[in-house]
Motif scaffolding. Structure first.
Motif, short mmCIF file in Angstrom:
data_model
loop_
_atom_site.label_atom_id
_atom_site.label_comp_id
_atom_site.label_asym_id
_atom_site.label_seq_id
_atom_site.Cartn_x
_atom_site.Cartn_y
_atom_site.Cartn_z
N HIS A 238 0.84 -1.20 0.00
CA HIS A 238 0.00 0.00 0.00
C HIS A 238 0.87 1.26 0.00
O HIS A 238 0.59 2.22 -0.73
CB HIS A 238 -0.92 0.01 1.21
N VAL B 208 2.39 1.68 -3.51
CA VAL B 208 1.41 2.14 -4.50
C VAL B 208 1.07 3.61 -4.27
O VAL B 208 1.01 4.40 -5.21
CB VAL B 208 0.13 1.27 -4.43
N THR B 209 0.89 3.99 -3.01
CA THR B 209 0.56 5.37 -2.69
C THR B 209 1.68 6.31 -3.10
O THR B 209 1.44 7.39 -3.66
CB THR B 209 0.27 5.53 -1.18
N ARG B 210 2.91 5.91 -2.85
CA ARG B 210 4.05 6.75 -3.23
C ARG B 210 4.18 6.86 -4.74
O ARG B 210 4.57 7.90 -5.26
CB ARG B 210 5.34 6.20 -2.62
N ALA B 211 3.82 5.78 -5.46
CA ALA B 211 3.87 5.84 -6.92
C ALA B 211 2.77 6.75 -7.47
O ALA B 211 2.98 7.48 -8.45
CB ALA B 211 3.73 4.42 -7.50
N GLU B 212 1.59 6.71 -6.83
CA GLU B 212 0.47 7.54 -7.29
C GLU B 212 0.66 9.00 -6.90
O GLU B 212 0.18 9.90 -7.58
CB GLU B 212 -0.85 7.02 -6.70
N HIS B 213 1.34 9.26 -5.78
CA HIS B 213 1.54 10.62 -5.29
C HIS B 213 3.03 10.83 -4.99
O HIS B 213 3.44 10.88 -3.83
CB HIS B 213 0.72 10.85 -4.01
N TRP C 159 -13.21 9.46 -4.63
CA TRP C 159 -11.99 9.71 -3.85
C TRP C 159 -11.77 8.61 -2.82
O TRP C 159 -10.65 8.10 -2.67
CB TRP C 159 -12.09 11.07 -3.17
N ARG D 110 -10.48 5.53 -4.42
CA ARG D 110 -9.09 5.65 -4.84
C ARG D 110 -8.12 5.52 -3.68
O ARG D 110 -7.03 4.95 -3.82
CB ARG D 110 -8.89 6.99 -5.55
#
Length: 200
Positions: free
Chosen positions: A37, A40-45, A193, A196
């Motif tokens: 998680h 993925v979060t770091r890749a998305e943001h 949101w 996501r």
């Protein structure tokens, strides 16, 4: 004075310490889920600070307590923890994360399509049950749950009640339709949101 070089490793180590009474396989699964998680979060943001990403996940003690209570619930139901016999939805939470989001979002269109009883009654029930399911889910942090409940349940209820009181009752006029469509846009946006940012 020694400072931490890797906050993610420290965070996962804290979760592992707090969840030390979990069976080893379930603890490793929890850590793998959290690590995935975070990645993925770091890749998305990519611009988000790692501290913000970790804060959004929640306190390690809370995460461990949730995992321990889920493991206890499975043991009480006769399913060995970490046995793999339980469905993914049973491991993550009792209700799929899409259920509360759909209930909250569709509560208003239901009332718009069926303006006479029992339409409003079912719309209000959808909103209440959806908010309860959202707030008891393990898929979101406390801040995300509060924001979601305020924007998809509380705010629409206040706007609709205010509109009905100012018009002297529910009316099918253009201002009411525009208010309903505006609220529907806010509810749908909030649900998107929440979907996501949900935890896996």
């Amino acid at each position: 004075m020694k400072t931490s070089a890797d906050p993610v490793r420290d965070y996962l180590a804290a979760v592992e310490r707090e969840a030390s009474t979990l069976p080893a396989d379930r603890r490793q699964e929890l850590l793998a889920d959290l690590a995935e998680h975070i990645e993925v979060t770091r890749a998305e943001h990519p611009d988000a600070a790692i501290g913000t990403v970790l804060a959004a996940l929640g306190d390690p003690r809370t995460i461990a307590a949730t995992a321990l209570s889920e493991a206890g619930g499975r043991a009480a139901a006769g399913v060995p923890a970490g046995s793999g016999a339980e469905a993914p939805s049973a491991r993550r939470g009792k209700v799929h994360p899409l259920v509360p989001l759909l209930m909250l979002t569709l509560s208003l269109p239901f009332v718009m399509v069926f303006p006479d009883l029992p339409g409003p009654l079912f719309g209000v029930l959808f909103r209440i049950v959806g908010a309860v399911l959202l707030c008891t889910s393990v898929h979101w942090t406390g801040v995300q749950k509060t924001t979601g409940a305020l924007l998809t349940a509380v705010l629409p209820s206040v706007v609709i009640a205010t509109s009905n009181l100012s018009d002297g009752g529910p009316a099918a006029g253009t201002p009411t339709l525009l208010a309903n469509l505006g609220m529907l846009a806010v509810m749908a946006g909030t649900a998107a949101w929440l979907w996501r940012v949900r935890r896996a």
